[in-house]
Enzyme design. Structure first.
Site, short mmCIF file in Angstrom:
data_model
loop_
_atom_site.label_atom_id
_atom_site.label_comp_id
_atom_site.label_asym_id
_atom_site.label_seq_id
_atom_site.Cartn_x
_atom_site.Cartn_y
_atom_site.Cartn_z
N TYR A 73 17.05 80.42 67.71
CA TYR A 73 17.06 81.16 68.97
C TYR A 73 17.20 82.67 68.80
O TYR A 73 17.20 83.39 69.80
CB TYR A 73 18.17 80.64 69.89
CG TYR A 73 19.56 80.61 69.28
CD1 TYR A 73 20.34 81.76 69.20
CD2 TYR A 73 20.10 79.42 68.80
CE1 TYR A 73 21.61 81.74 68.65
CE2 TYR A 73 21.38 79.38 68.25
CZ TYR A 73 22.12 80.54 68.18
OH TYR A 73 23.38 80.51 67.63
N HIS A 129 27.30 79.88 65.36
CA HIS A 129 28.39 79.68 66.32
C HIS A 129 29.44 78.76 65.71
O HIS A 129 30.63 79.05 65.74
CB HIS A 129 27.84 79.08 67.61
CG HIS A 129 28.89 78.76 68.61
ND1 HIS A 129 29.58 79.73 69.30
CD2 HIS A 129 29.40 77.58 69.03
CE1 HIS A 129 30.46 79.16 70.12
NE2 HIS A 129 30.36 77.85 69.97
N ARG A 158 27.90 88.29 65.87
CA ARG A 158 28.16 87.08 65.10
C ARG A 158 27.06 86.93 64.05
O ARG A 158 25.97 86.45 64.34
CB ARG A 158 28.16 85.88 66.04
CG ARG A 158 28.68 84.59 65.42
CD ARG A 158 28.37 83.42 66.33
NE ARG A 158 26.97 83.02 66.21
CZ ARG A 158 26.24 82.54 67.20
NH1 ARG A 158 26.73 82.44 68.41
NH2 ARG A 158 24.99 82.17 66.98
#
Length: 384
Positions: free
Chosen positions: A292, A283, A279
């Protein structure tokens, strides 16, 4: 008492070292450098027209994603689930379908929806908050988006069992035999619903392909915190085969998914396809992935961009000319205009409409609620 640290063999000894590049079992037909390779079990003789078509599909799918992200940033959508970097996984799987096959998506399958003929503008209504999904699932054999993580795998399994009872599996008629494909992410693989779907599908030999887009991150949780073994190996514990394919390779994804769907149509039961991808975006547009994950990781995967690798192959083999790219660019711009103008023109929902989408037949309780709400709205008429 024995030392728990020394209990059993080390996992690295059993399953090998870190599989950051997919591991030795990764099915691949087109390398990140755009070189065509062959696989003894999964291969396909792609025509130049097919290759150009797959490239076009991925470019237009990315344009849908880019435009929708921009619309959200401008306040026209409440949220958007990006697919940046996952175009090959979705187009490869989408183009492997036959018209009679049924798709149960999560909320990120914009490319699969495009392959099934759903107008991408219809996808925006859900994210704009003006409808529950603006397309008829039975018109395109493409279910409504599922926000509840993993729930669609049970729906898919039940639908596949229904296909068995309708006699459209294993007849030998290619225009009749059907299968179901259920899309979900690596994070959803940790849900109870998904594992229950695996059990039912295996027990009843249901014609369903579980297609997992492993994009490495379940929001902020990396894949290594979700599983101690490669996801595709989980399938064996439920009694059906699993395979890992390079999800950034549209050719390999197409070939593997085509084989899995045909296996299901012939009555040979479920299978699990893990599309190993990444990805590259967030998200959703409410997420900040820089909090993160490291930028080095993103740069590593940019070199595996699914669109660029096919573009290199097409150019290197003289399968396209500049006119092809110019025409595609014009088509992408037209699509972008369609989405921008169409999104802003989507009508707001009427408050009373919600009562028409609860049950197929109105119940006394819902009718009473409808009448009460209608009276409440009427009380505001003429007021300022």
């Amino acid at each position: 008492m024995s030392d728990p640290v020394s209990f059993g063999p080390d996992l690295a000894e059993v399953f090998g070292p870190s599989q950051s590049d997919g591991g030795p079992d990764l099915v691949q037909l087109l390398t990140p450098e755009g070189e065509r390779v062959h696989h003894p079990e999964f291969d396909h003789d792609f025509s130049a027209e097919e290759l150009r078509g797959l490239y076009r599909d991925m470019v237009l799918t990315r344009r849908i994603d880019v435009e929708a992200t921009a619309l959200q940033r401008h306040g026209e959508l409440g949220i958007w689930a990006q697919l940046l970097g996952q175009e090959a996984a979705q187009i490869g799987a989408g183009r492997a379908l036959r018209p009679q096959d049924y798709v149960f998506p999560t909320y990120r399958e914009h490319g699969v929806a495009y392959c099934k003929g759903v107008d991408p503008l219809r996808l925006l209504g859900l994210f704009r908050g003006v409808d529950q999904g603006g397309w008829d699932p039975n018109e395109n054999n493409f279910g409504l988006y599922t926000i509840v993580i993993g729930a669609q795998t049970l729906h898919a399994t039940g639908y596949a069992m229904g296909m068995q009872r309708d006699g459209v599996v294993g007849t030998g008629d290619p225009d009749r035999d059907s299968a179901v494909i259920a899309h979900f992410g690596d994070g959803a693989s940790s849900q109870g619903d998904v594992n229950e779907a695996f059990i039912f599908a295996a027990s009843y030999n249901a014609p369903v392909v579980f297609f997992c887009q492993n994009n490495q991150w379940a929001i902020s949780e990396p894949i290594e915190r979700q599983t101690r073994i490669p996801l595709y190996q989980r399938a064996l514990g439920f009694g059906f085969p699993g395979i890992r394919v390079d999800g950034n390779d549209v050719l390999a994804t197409y070939a593997v998914t085509k084989a899995a769907l045909q296996r299901a149509r012939e009555g040979n039961g479920p299978s699990f396809v893990e599309a190993y991808t990444y990805r590259m975006g967030a998200h959703t547009t409410t997420d900040d992935p820089t909090r993160y994950r490291l930028n080095d990781e993103l740069e590593h995967w940019k070199l595996k961009d699914p669109i660029e690798r096919l573009k290199v192959y097409l150019r290197r083999n003289g399968l396209v000319d500049q006119q092809f790219f110019d025409d595609l660019d014009a088509e992408a711009k037209e699509l972008g205009h369609h989405l921008r103008e169409g999104c802003k023109a989507l009508p707001d929902p009427k408050p009373m409409d919600q009562f028409g989408y609860v049950f197929s037949e109105m119940t006394e309780e819902i009718a009473a609620q409808r009448d009460e709400f209608a009276a409440y709205l009427a009380s505001f008429e003429g007021s300022h």
